[in-house]
Design a protein around this motif. Structure first.
Motif, PDB file in Angstrom:
ATOM      1  N   PRO A 141       0.787  -1.019  -0.155  1.00 51.92           N
ATOM      2  CA  PRO A 141      -0.411  -0.670   0.009  1.00 51.92           C
ATOM      3  C   PRO A 141       0.466   1.563  -0.215  1.00 51.92           C
ATOM      4  CG  PRO A 141      -0.078  -0.997   2.265  1.00 51.92           C
ATOM      5  CD  PRO A 141       0.698  -1.969   1.462  1.00 51.92           C
ATOM      6  N   GLY A 142       0.073   2.172  -0.616  1.00 52.09           N
ATOM      7  CA  GLY A 142       0.967   3.076  -0.513  1.00 52.09           C
ATOM      8  C   GLY A 142       1.355   4.198   0.811  1.00 52.09           C
ATOM      9  N   THR A 143       2.481   5.091   1.111  1.00 50.09           N
ATOM     10  CA  THR A 143       2.457   5.461   2.490  1.00 50.09           C
ATOM     11  C   THR A 143       1.847   6.313   3.180  1.00 50.09           C
ATOM     12  OG1 THR A 143       4.287   7.135   1.765  1.00 50.09           O
ATOM     13  CG2 THR A 143       4.875   4.442   2.325  1.00 50.09           C
ATOM     14  N   PRO A 144       1.418   6.944   4.155  1.00 54.75           N
ATOM     15  CA  PRO A 144       0.635   8.167   4.192  1.00 54.75           C
ATOM     16  C   PRO A 144       1.297   9.194   4.301  1.00 54.75           C
ATOM     17  CG  PRO A 144       0.595   6.274   6.187  1.00 54.75           C
ATOM     18  CD  PRO A 144       0.723   5.673   5.627  1.00 54.75           C
ATOM     19  N   GLY A 145       0.754  10.575   3.858  1.00 51.88           N
ATOM     20  CA  GLY A 145       1.139  11.916   3.670  1.00 51.88           C
ATOM     21  C   GLY A 145       1.355  12.496   5.092  1.00 51.88           C
ATOM     22  N   GLU A 146       2.525  13.243   4.974  1.00 48.48           N
ATOM     23  CA  GLU A 146       2.937  13.492   6.344  1.00 48.48           C
ATOM     24  C   GLU A 146       1.244  14.637   6.493  1.00 48.48           C
ATOM     25  OE1 GLU A 146       7.864  13.501   6.350  1.00 48.48           O
ATOM     26  OE2 GLU A 146       6.364  15.569   6.495  1.00 48.48           O
ATOM     27  N   GLU A 147       1.934  14.796   8.166  1.00 53.30           N
ATOM     28  CA  GLU A 147       0.076  15.414   8.940  1.00 53.30           C
ATOM     29  C   GLU A 147       0.719  16.000  10.350  1.00 53.30           C
ATOM     30  OE1 GLU A 147      -3.990  15.306  10.208  1.00 53.30           O
ATOM     31  OE2 GLU A 147      -2.967  12.741   9.799  1.00 53.30           O
ATOM     32  N   LEU A 148       0.200  17.913  10.365  1.00 53.41           N
ATOM     33  CA  LEU A 148       0.982  18.338  11.656  1.00 53.41           C
ATOM     34  C   LEU A 148      -0.134  19.627  11.562  1.00 53.41           C
ATOM     35  CD1 LEU A 148       4.112  20.208  11.134  1.00 53.41           C
ATOM     36  CD2 LEU A 148       3.212  18.976   8.903  1.00 53.41           C
ATOM     37  N   GLU A 149       0.081  20.626  13.272  1.00 58.38           N
ATOM     38  CA  GLU A 149      -0.754  21.190  12.570  1.00 58.38           C
ATOM     39  C   GLU A 149       0.731  22.338  12.883  1.00 58.38           C
ATOM     40  OE1 GLU A 149      -3.661  22.988  15.768  1.00 58.38           O
ATOM     41  OE2 GLU A 149      -1.776  21.670  16.545  1.00 58.38           O
ATOM     42  N   VAL A 150       0.716  23.111  12.439  1.00 59.67           N
ATOM     43  CA  VAL A 150       1.031  24.171  11.926  1.00 59.67           C
ATOM     44  C   VAL A 150       1.389  26.322  12.372  1.00 59.67           C
ATOM     45  CG1 VAL A 150       2.993  23.392  10.059  1.00 59.67           C
ATOM     46  CG2 VAL A 150       0.884  24.959  10.203  1.00 59.67           C
ATOM     47  N   GLN A 151       2.328  26.174  13.099  1.00 62.27           N
ATOM     48  CA  GLN A 151       1.893  27.896  13.657  1.00 62.27           C
ATOM     49  C   GLN A 151       2.402  29.255  13.269  1.00 62.27           C
ATOM     50  OE1 GLN A 151      -0.148  28.690  16.790  1.00 62.27           O
ATOM     51  NE2 GLN A 151       0.338  31.020  16.380  1.00 62.27           N
ATOM     52  N   LEU A 152       1.400  30.033  12.256  1.00 58.59           N
ATOM     53  CA  LEU A 152       2.124  30.753  11.512  1.00 58.59           C
ATOM     54  C   LEU A 152       2.055  32.056  11.738  1.00 58.59           C
ATOM     55  CD1 LEU A 152      -0.390  30.233   8.353  1.00 58.59           C
ATOM     56  CD2 LEU A 152       2.222  28.951   9.030  1.00 58.59           C
ATOM     57  N   ALA A 367       1.815   1.306  11.383  1.00 57.59           N
ATOM     58  CA  ALA A 367       1.560   2.081  12.789  1.00 57.59           C
ATOM     59  C   ALA A 367       1.890   3.202  12.392  1.00 57.59           C
ATOM     60  CB  ALA A 367       3.219   1.245  13.340  1.00 57.59           C
ATOM     61  N   PRO A 368       1.108   3.991  12.387  1.00 51.97           N
ATOM     62  CA  PRO A 368       1.252   5.452  11.510  1.00 51.97           C
ATOM     63  C   PRO A 368       1.172   6.317  12.151  1.00 51.97           C
ATOM     64  CG  PRO A 368      -1.061   4.201  11.306  1.00 51.97           C
ATOM     65  CD  PRO A 368      -0.314   3.231  11.900  1.00 51.97           C
ATOM     66  N   TRP A 369       1.769   5.632  13.642  1.00 49.48           N
ATOM     67  CA  TRP A 369       1.919   6.865  14.735  1.00 49.48           C
ATOM     68  C   TRP A 369       3.519   6.581  14.413  1.00 49.48           C
ATOM     69  CZ3 TRP A 369       5.279   3.653  17.616  1.00 49.48           C
ATOM     70  CH2 TRP A 369       5.231   2.571  17.600  1.00 49.48           C
ATOM     71  N   LEU A 370       3.990   5.661  14.432  1.00 54.52           N
ATOM     72  CA  LEU A 370       5.693   4.896  13.811  1.00 54.52           C
ATOM     73  C   LEU A 370       6.181   6.356  13.179  1.00 54.52           C
ATOM     74  CD1 LEU A 370       8.317   3.675  15.124  1.00 54.52           C
ATOM     75  CD2 LEU A 370       7.565   2.181  13.606  1.00 54.52           C
ATOM     76  N   LEU A 371       5.472   6.597  11.770  1.00 54.18           N
ATOM     77  CA  LEU A 371       5.988   7.254  10.808  1.00 54.18           C
ATOM     78  C   LEU A 371       6.013   8.346  11.140  1.00 54.18           C
ATOM     79  CD1 LEU A 371       3.129   6.965   7.934  1.00 54.18           C
ATOM     80  CD2 LEU A 371       5.077   6.689   7.549  1.00 54.18           C
ATOM     81  N   LYS A 372       6.356   9.325  12.050  1.00 53.41           N
ATOM     82  CA  LYS A 372       5.982  11.266  12.173  1.00 53.41           C
ATOM     83  C   LYS A 372       8.126  10.668  12.943  1.00 53.41           C
ATOM     84  CE  LYS A 372       5.524  15.139  15.009  1.00 53.41           C
ATOM     85  NZ  LYS A 372       4.369  15.230  15.906  1.00 53.41           N
ATOM     86  N   ILE A 373       8.057   9.660  14.266  1.00 57.47           N
ATOM     87  CA  ILE A 373       9.942   8.995  14.140  1.00 57.47           C
ATOM     88  C   ILE A 373      10.310   9.238  13.226  1.00 57.47           C
ATOM     89  CG2 ILE A 373      10.833   7.822  15.931  1.00 57.47           C
ATOM     90  CD1 ILE A 373       8.716   7.196  17.482  1.00 57.47           C
ATOM     91  N   MET A 374       9.858   8.005  12.572  1.00 55.82           N
ATOM     92  CA  MET A 374      10.902   7.605  11.200  1.00 55.82           C
ATOM     93  C   MET A 374      10.986   9.186   9.828  1.00 55.82           C
ATOM     94  SD  MET A 374       8.821   4.560   9.321  1.00 55.82           S
ATOM     95  CE  MET A 374      10.472   4.076   8.321  1.00 55.82           C
ATOM     96  N   ASN A 375      10.525   9.908  10.164  1.00 54.32           N
ATOM     97  CA  ASN A 375      10.314  11.239   9.045  1.00 54.32           C
ATOM     98  C   ASN A 375      11.697  11.708   9.607  1.00 54.32           C
ATOM     99  OD1 ASN A 375       8.766  10.410   7.720  1.00 54.32           O
ATOM    100  ND2 ASN A 375       7.183  11.751   8.530  1.00 54.32           N
ATOM    101  N   SER A 376      11.910  11.777  11.132  1.00 55.39           N
ATOM    102  CA  SER A 376      13.095  12.602  12.004  1.00 55.39           C
ATOM    103  C   SER A 376      14.182  12.171  11.953  1.00 55.39           C
ATOM    104  CB  SER A 376      12.882  12.949  13.997  1.00 55.39           C
ATOM    105  OG  SER A 376      12.647  11.663  14.002  1.00 55.39           O
ATOM    106  N   VAL A 377      14.099  10.221  11.561  1.00 60.97           N
ATOM    107  CA  VAL A 377      15.615  10.290  11.866  1.00 60.97           C
ATOM    108  C   VAL A 377      16.702   9.599  10.250  1.00 60.97           C
ATOM    109  CG1 VAL A 377      16.972   7.192  11.648  1.00 60.97           C
ATOM    110  CG2 VAL A 377      14.629   8.387  13.385  1.00 60.97           C
ATOM    111  N   ASN A 378      17.460  10.086  10.646  1.00 63.42           N
ATOM    112  CA  ASN A 378      18.589   9.763   9.211  1.00 63.42           C
ATOM    113  C   ASN A 378      19.088   8.354   9.152  1.00 63.42           C
ATOM    114  OD1 ASN A 378      20.231  10.336   6.878  1.00 63.42           O
ATOM    115  ND2 ASN A 378      21.868  11.574   8.908  1.00 63.42           N
ATOM    116  N   PHE A 379      19.104   7.736   8.396  1.00 61.80           N
ATOM    117  CA  PHE A 379      19.500   6.215   8.179  1.00 61.80           C
ATOM    118  C   PHE A 379      20.374   6.422   8.079  1.00 61.80           C
ATOM    119  CE2 PHE A 379      14.906   5.992   8.014  1.00 61.80           C
ATOM    120  CZ  PHE A 379      14.267   5.077   9.196  1.00 61.80           C
ATOM    121  N   ASP A 380      21.091   7.248   7.254  1.00 62.18           N
ATOM    122  CA  ASP A 380      22.393   6.811   6.822  1.00 62.18           C
ATOM    123  C   ASP A 380      23.779   7.214   8.603  1.00 62.18           C
ATOM    124  OD1 ASP A 380      21.960   6.396   4.041  1.00 62.18           O
ATOM    125  OD2 ASP A 380      21.756   8.791   3.311  1.00 62.18           O
ATOM    126  N   ASP A 381      22.564   8.068   9.099  1.00 60.04           N
ATOM    127  CA  ASP A 381      24.190   8.405  10.521  1.00 60.04           C
ATOM    128  C   ASP A 381      23.484   6.456  11.175  1.00 60.04           C
ATOM    129  OD1 ASP A 381      25.327  10.063  12.256  1.00 60.04           O
ATOM    130  OD2 ASP A 381      23.255   9.478  13.710  1.00 60.04           O
TER     131      ASP A 381
END
Length: 423
Positions: A141-152, A367-381
């Motif tokens: 299946p396709g991966t979910p797009g990022e979702e967040l609340e932003v303050q402008l 595990a949708p809750w894990l996506l936000k963590i994955m987006n902050s991880v540099n897998f080359d490090d």
């Protein structure tokens, strides 16, 4: 109405699902899997629009969702990627993560900034064909797009900021040196919104000046209008402190000067070191003794003093020439650098729901809750990778894989990340 802060929710598009399909054609035996990949979901971009001057539009629309990518089809037909969604904001807008306060982008330049990335399209079953798995009946299946609340948060881009108590002549000054048309009257808080004006000098050079309203004692704590508009001073390269030297409203000019400087310092310590010129206005109402006494007070603290009568432009030209001279020595208007994501301590992470499905020896983890963590991880490090391994252990993902029957050497698919399970 001038609106300079807003909070909105953004959701990038999900990736399209891969297709499960097998080639069927006359005279073609065992055509094999030919499911196409899903399309990429639309990302959410922010772009500067100089026709906008406030964030008022975000009072009426607070949720923005990009389109989902199309699903893959048979005959290796890939799904169409969704278009990106562009959100236009005034120049000088800061985009922050509302949950953590992390700065995501400073919208001061002309280039668009990707704030939420669209999900990647899932693989069709043609990707999973191997010599031992010739008829894969599954797709990703396709991966979910990022979702967040932003303050402008809008911080005006101005070279020079006019600060001072209400009704000291800031609006009069900006009106005579630029084409700005602020409200001018003999009462406090005539100006309720920051006013920008372009000052064109005879040398062919120009700079942007901003009239910052609402500064009184306690402004840094929200008294008057100060807390609402003090943020607009932070980008100014040079400040002009306008003071009523005549004390026409019964206040002491020296005390006024000290109070405003104290408010600037308390709001942001950096403002205490910002270059400043002092304009003593309403000189026609003051005695020569008052003017000279205030001049000695200001120059004794290291500031240049300029006596002016703003409405008739008396003494204004030397002040503007000095402004241009000072600006030539100063660095460009400050731009803020986006902040890197901060990895949350593993011990603070909570166990979320983990859904595991096994298909022909491949264990798919959702595990949708894990996506936000994955987006902050540099897998080359190496350190980031070790952090992510600890996350999988502490949040129960590894335990869930064991319970699902995953064994040493089996393939684990965690969205777009594939690895061999190791006990």
């Amino acid at each position: 109405m001038f609106i300079d802060t807003a909070k909105i929710k953004i959701k990038a598009g999900d990736g399209g699902d891969g297709a499960v399909s097998f080639h069927r054609e006359k005279y073609v035996a065992a055509g094999g899997p030919d499911g196409g990949d899903g399309g990429r979901g639309g990302s959410i971009l922010f772009q500067v629009d100089d026709n906008l001057s406030t964030l008022a539009d975000f009072r009426y629309k607070r949720k923005y969702t990009a389109q989902r990518g199309e699903n893959g089809r048979g005959n290796r037909c890939f799904g169409k990627s969704a278009p990106d969604l562009t959100i236009f904001v005034p120049r000088g807008t800061l985009v922050k993560d509302a949950e953590t306060g992390r700065l995501l982008a400073d919208m001061s330049g002309d280039e668009p900034q990707v704030i939420a990335k669209g999900g990647k399209g899932g693989w069709g079953n043609s990707h999973f064909a191997t010599p031992t798995r010739q008829v894969p009946r599954f797709a990703k299946p396709g991966t979910p797009g990022e979702e967040l609340e932003v303050q402008l948060e809008l911080k005006l881009l101005a070279d020079v900021g006019l600060v001072g108590f209400p009704n000291v002549g800031k609006s009069s000054l900006i009106s005579v040196v630029s084409e700005a048309k602020p409200n001018i009257a003999n009462y406090h808080f005539t100006t309720l919104t920051p006013v920008l004006g372009v000052v064109t000098m005879p040398q062919g050079k120009s700079f942007v000046m901003a009239d910052i309203p609402g500064l009184i004692e306690g402004a840094w704590e929200g008294v008057g209008l100060g807390h609402q508009f003090l943020r607009h001073v932070e980008r100014c390269r040079l400040l002009i402190h306008v003071v009523d030297v005549s004390g026409s409203e019964g206040r002491d000019p020296k005390e006024d000067f000290a109070v405003i400087n104290r408010e600037l310092r308390r709001f942001n310590a950096e403002l205490a070191d910002r270059p400043m010129l002092v304009a003593g206005n309403k000189c026609d109402l003051a005695t020569e003794e008052q003017i000279q006494d205030f001049r000695a007070f200001v120059e004794g603290q290291g500031y240049a003093f300029f006596p002016i009568m703003a409405p008739i432009r008396e003494g204004v030209d030397p002040l503007m020439n000095k402004v241009l001279e000072e600006l030539s020595k100063l660095p460009p208007i400050r731009r803020y650098e986006a902040e890197a994501p901060v990895l949350q301590p593993v011990e603070e992470l909570k166990r979320g729901q983990v859904d595991i499905q096994e298909q022909d020896g491949v264990y798919f983890v959702k595990a949708p809750w894990l996506l936000k963590i994955m987006n902050s991880v540099n897998f080359d490090d190496t350190e980031s990778l070790q952090y992510f391994q600890r996350v999988l252990i502490e949040t129960g993902v590894i335990d869930a894989l064991r319970e699902a029957g995953c064994q040493e050497g089996d393939t684990v698919d965690l969205y777009d990340l594939e690895f061999d399970f190791v006990e």
